[in-house]
Design an enzyme around this catalytic site. Structure first.
Site, PDB file in Angstrom:
ATOM      1  N   GLY A  11       0.804  -1.218   0.000  1.00 49.59           N
ATOM      2  CA  GLY A  11       0.000   0.000   0.000  1.00 49.59           C
ATOM      3  C   GLY A  11       0.837   1.268   0.000  1.00 49.59           C
ATOM      4  N   MET A  13       0.689   3.873   2.064  1.00 49.39           N
ATOM      5  CA  MET A  13       1.201   4.209   3.391  1.00 49.39           C
ATOM      6  C   MET A  13       2.371   3.310   3.755  1.00 49.39           C
ATOM      7  SD  MET A  13       0.256   6.788   5.105  1.00 49.39           S
ATOM      8  CE  MET A  13       1.088   6.171   6.561  1.00 49.39           C
ATOM      9  N   THR A 112      -6.989   6.945  13.873  1.00 48.75           N
ATOM     10  CA  THR A 112      -7.389   7.244  12.502  1.00 48.75           C
ATOM     11  C   THR A 112      -6.431   8.220  11.846  1.00 48.75           C
ATOM     12  OG1 THR A 112      -8.874   8.967  13.358  1.00 48.75           O
ATOM     13  CG2 THR A 112      -9.827   6.795  12.937  1.00 48.75           C
ATOM     14  N   MET A 114      -2.181   9.548  12.572  1.00 48.53           N
ATOM     15  CA  MET A 114      -0.991   9.394  13.413  1.00 48.53           C
ATOM     16  C   MET A 114      -0.174  10.678  13.551  1.00 48.53           C
ATOM     17  SD  MET A 114      -0.828   6.117  14.345  1.00 48.53           S
ATOM     18  CE  MET A 114      -1.654   4.585  13.862  1.00 48.53           C
ATOM     19  N   HIS A 143      -9.683  14.844   0.542  1.00 53.04           N
ATOM     20  CA  HIS A 143      -8.656  13.842   0.259  1.00 53.04           C
ATOM     21  C   HIS A 143      -8.562  13.565  -1.238  1.00 53.04           C
ATOM     22  CE1 HIS A 143      -9.033  12.953   4.595  1.00 53.04           C
ATOM     23  NE2 HIS A 143      -7.808  12.474   4.487  1.00 53.04           N
ATOM     24  N   LYS A 147      -9.208   7.744  -2.262  1.00 55.23           N
ATOM     25  CA  LYS A 147      -9.612   7.351  -0.907  1.00 55.23           C
ATOM     26  C   LYS A 147     -10.979   6.679  -0.950  1.00 55.23           C
ATOM     27  CE  LYS A 147      -9.971   8.983   3.868  1.00 55.23           C
ATOM     28  NZ  LYS A 147      -9.167   7.833   4.363  1.00 55.23           N
ATOM     29  N   THR A 154     -10.343  10.428  10.287  1.00 52.59           N
ATOM     30  CA  THR A 154      -9.867  11.605  11.025  1.00 52.59           C
ATOM     31  C   THR A 154     -11.007  12.570  11.299  1.00 52.59           C
ATOM     32  OG1 THR A 154      -7.686  11.410   9.990  1.00 52.59           O
ATOM     33  CG2 THR A 154      -8.244  13.534  10.975  1.00 52.59           C
TER      34      THR A 154
END
EC number: 1.17.1.8
Length: 256
Positions: A11, A13, A112, A114, A143, A147, A154
């Site tokens: 992914g 992230m 949700t 960091m 976003h 997404k 968030t």
């Protein structure tokens, strides 16, 4: 040196976390879990699709996968406890209950978002919600076009913060869209609106609106590295914690 296991290694992230770990002095990538045989920026020696090998090779697991994959991870971890940092969004109530259940035998940090900036935004918004009780609250999140969940996790966490500050049940006051003759806005209503487009990493605005004045608090993420660095720091912190469900606030030492 904390050995990090990266779950869902293909992914976006995960790729950001791989990059950030190269410059991290207190943690290293020891193993990555993926159903794919090849993953960009990863040597084949680090890759596995075997849960037992994956868990054995790391101290802490970071998960930014899809919710179905997160459920599979949690179910395996319940009988093979390992500290888990989970940033997967879009979890429903049953999946969140599984988080709580699993945290009885291992430390789990679920967030949700960091980033330090969003943690501070949540704190400020909570204070503003208490003080500005007569103000209407509206939240807008933006976003990238890819997404999948909306509103963002968030934004929903932010909505939960301001609702809790006013002693409201979010489910009773939440509005996630308006169209047609919906009537006047109710006093306690908290609206969360989602925008999608381009390559926007993440932008969240919570507004407090009253007659004659308004305040808007905004956080903009310009790079996924913001979330990656936060997740890595959370993993380093979580390694030495006892069983329980933790938030990003806990890892940052933010007091209530």
């Amino acid at each position: 040196m904390v050995k990090i296991g990266l779950y869902g290694a293909s992914g976006k992230m995960a790729q950001s976390i791989i990059s950030c770990l190269k410059d991290e002095k207190d943690a290293t990538l020891s193993v990555a879990f993926s159903q794919k045989n090849e993953v960009e920026n990863l040597s084949s020696e680090l890759l596995t699709n075997d849960f037992a090998k994956f868990f054995e090779a790391c101290d802490v697991i970071i998960d930014f996968s899809q919710k179905e994959a997160t459920v599979a991870l949690l179910n395996y971890a319940r009988t093979n406890p390992k500290p888990l940092v989970i940033g997967t969004t879009g979890l429903n109530d049953d999946e969140k209950n599984l988080l709580h259940l699993a945290s009885g035998t291992m430390p789990i940090l679920y967030a949700t978002n960091m980033s330090l900036g969003v943690a501070v935004l949540n704190r400020i918004a909570r204070i503003a919600s208490k003080v500005l009780r007569e103000f209407d609250i509206e939240i807008v999140e933006q976003h990238h076009r890819h997404k999948k969940d909306a509103p963002s996790g968030t934004a929903m966490t932010l909505a939960g913060c301001v609702a809790e500050a006013r002693d409201l049940n979010l489910k009773d006051v939440l509005v996630t869209g308006r169209a047609g003759m919906v009537g006047a806005r109710s006093k306690d209503e908290i609206a969360v609106m989602a925008l999608r487009g381009g390559d926007v990493v993440g932008r969240h605005t919570v507004g407090f609106y009253n007659d004659g004045e308004f305040i808007e608090l905004n956080h903009t993420a310009t790079s996924r590295a913001t979330f990656s660095k936060g997740a890595i720091k959370a993993a380093i912190w979580l390694k030495d914690q006892s069983s329980g469900l933790y938030s990003i606030d806990d890892s940052l030492g933010l007091d209530d």
